[in-house]
Structure formats: structure tokens, C-alpha cells
Design an enzyme around this catalytic site. Structure first.
Site: not given
Ligand code: KIV
Length: 255
Positions: A96, A64, A94, A25, A163
Site C-alpha cells: 500500500e 501482499d 503488493k 491481506d 481501490e
Molecule cells: O487484500 C486484498 O484482498 C486486496 C484487494 C482488496 C485488492 O488488496
């Protein structure tokens, strides 16, 4: 080893080399000029996810789930993840790992959706965390990062992005969990590494401390645009090689 990808041509360039492409994202900031990732929508992720899938044939593609598309309930997350998987064809999503998200990860995994968790500096939490700050200055941050990672592992995620955490915490997380850790601003002891491609190729003047620039793409773009502008303004472009010169005689001969 992974990198972010947001477009089909970049995906095609990365795909033969990297193991994982993340449609992160961060595309909101990198491509759309937003100040944070908070304004990114599910439709934006799906649009870019589809583009990346068109440029990819071998790397694992993870998309994401953006802010607001999964935190309300496992059911909401499931609906969002199903849309992403069906409409892009990507292999995983993915999320968070804020409070309550490990339960959501479990719910998704039980329903056939491969999930990567994201712990430590979580950009979608920038407004409650007071910005994009690396974790590990105070004991509570150190404990939280480890707890988040353990919970994501136990919930059934197949990998964790770690991260912006102190190196020793990333080391501890990598030892503590059973799944691969993918570091960004973390530690060389993570099982893999990931960066935002545009940071790594030098598209921006400013990058976070943890980025190493492997190119100077912004300068190359400036040089190319300046040379093009010079040629157009002087009349040197287009030249004969860049024009269609069909003579009337040659056209008649075709018939
Ligand atoms: O959104 C993204 O690009 C990420 C990376 C920084 C791992 O989550």
C-alpha cells in the site's frame, strides 16, 4: 482480470480462468475473522501464499506485504519481500502506497522484486483514515490518490490496484500512469478489475457497495449442512454405498 485466493483448492478453481490471483491481506478478515487487516502477520501471508502456489500453475500470483512488514525502511521491506518470494514461490508482492513507500518500491524493483502498488482506499490505513471510506469527497483526497498513483508508477511498480475512489479519479489515474491499473470499487476504464472472491461468490451477508455477487455460496453451504444434519440424525447417512462391507468370505478368497 483478477481475484483473491487464500487456499490451494480455491487457487486450483480460479487458476485456469483468471490472469492474476492475489493472496491479499484481506485473508485476515475473510479467513481468520479479524476486524481489519492490521492483525495479519508475515507468517500468515507466507502460509497462505504457499497454499495458493500449490494450487496454481498459470496465473500470476501476487502476495501482499502485511501491515508492519515494510513501512519502517526499504531494507525491512526487502527482507520481508525476499522471505515472501523465496518461501512461497510467488511472482510479485503488493504494498500500500503510504508516504515514503514509493522509495521502497524503487528499492525493491532495483533488487529484482516485481511490485504492485495499492492506492486510494488503503485498508492498512483504516485506523488513521477513520475506517474503510471511499476517496474523492474532498479535493485533498482526489489529489492524494493521483499523487500516490504517479509516485508508484515512477518508482517502477508494474501495476497499481486502485481501490475505493470516485470513478472520475480512477479514470484520471488510468490516463495518467504508464502501467496497468486494476480497479476495485473504481471504474470500468481501469485496465483490469479485481474482487475478493468470497464477496463475489456470496459467502457473506454484507459486502461493500462495489461488489457484484455472482453466486450464493453461503446459502449453498447452509442447504448442504442442513441436508447432512437431517440424514445423520435420521440414520439415513451413511448408507450402504458409503460403507466398507468386506465379508469374511471375500477376505479369505483374497488369500
Ligand atoms: O487484500 C486484498 O484482498 C486486496 C484487494 C482488496 C485488492 O488488496
Amino acid at each position: 482480470m483478477g481475484l483473491t485466493a487464500y487456499t490451494a483448492p480455491m487457487a486450483a478453481a480460479l487458476d485456469p480462468i483468471v490472469d492474476l490471483m492475489l493472496v491479499g491481506d484481506t485473508l485476515g478478515m475473510v479467513v481468520h475473522g479479524l476486524p481489519t487487516t492490521i492483525g495479519v502477520t508475515l507468517d500468515m501471508m507466507i502460509l497462505h501464499g504457499r497454499a495458493v502456489m500449490r494450487g496454481s500453475s498459470r496465473a500470476l500470483v501476487v502476495v501482499d506485504l502485511p501491515f508492519g512488514s515494510y513501512e519502517r525502511s526499504p531494507r525491512q521491506a526487502h527482507e520481508s519481500a525476499v522471505r515472501v518470494m523465496q518461501e512461497t514461490g510467488c511472482q510479485a508482492v503488493k504494498v500500500e502506497a503510504s508516504d515514503g513507500v514509493p522509495e521502497t518500491i524503487e528499492f525493491l524493483v532495483q533488487r529484482g522484486i516485481p511490485v504492485v502498488g495499492h492506492v486510494g482506499l488503503r485498508p492498512q490505513a483504516a485506523n488513521v483514515d477513520g475506517g474503510f471510506k471511499a476517496k474523492g469527497r474532498i479535493p485533498a483526497e482526489r489529489e492524494n490518490a493521483l499523487l500516490e498513483a504517479r509516485a508508484v508508477d515512477q518508482a517502477g511498480a508494474f501495476a497499481i490496484v486502485v481501490e475505493g475512489v470516485a470513478t472520475d479519479i480512477a479514470d484520471e489515474i488510468t490516463r495518467a500512469v504508464s502501467i496497468p491499473t486494476i480497479g476495485i470499487g473504481a471504474s470500468p476504464s481501469c485496465d483490469g478489475q479485481i474482487l475478493v472472491t468470497d464477496d463475489m461468490i456470496g459467502m457473506f451477508d454484507w459486502t461493500p457497495k462495489f461488489v457484484r455477487r455472482y453466486g450464493a455460496m453461503r446459502e449453498l453451504v447452509t442447504q448442504a449442512v442442513q441436508a447432512y444434519a437431517r440424514d445423520v440424525r435420521s440414520g439415513a447417512f451413511p448408507g450402504s454405498a458409503e460403507m466398507y462391507n468386506f465379508s469374511a468370505k471375500a477376505a479369505a478368497a483374497e488369500h
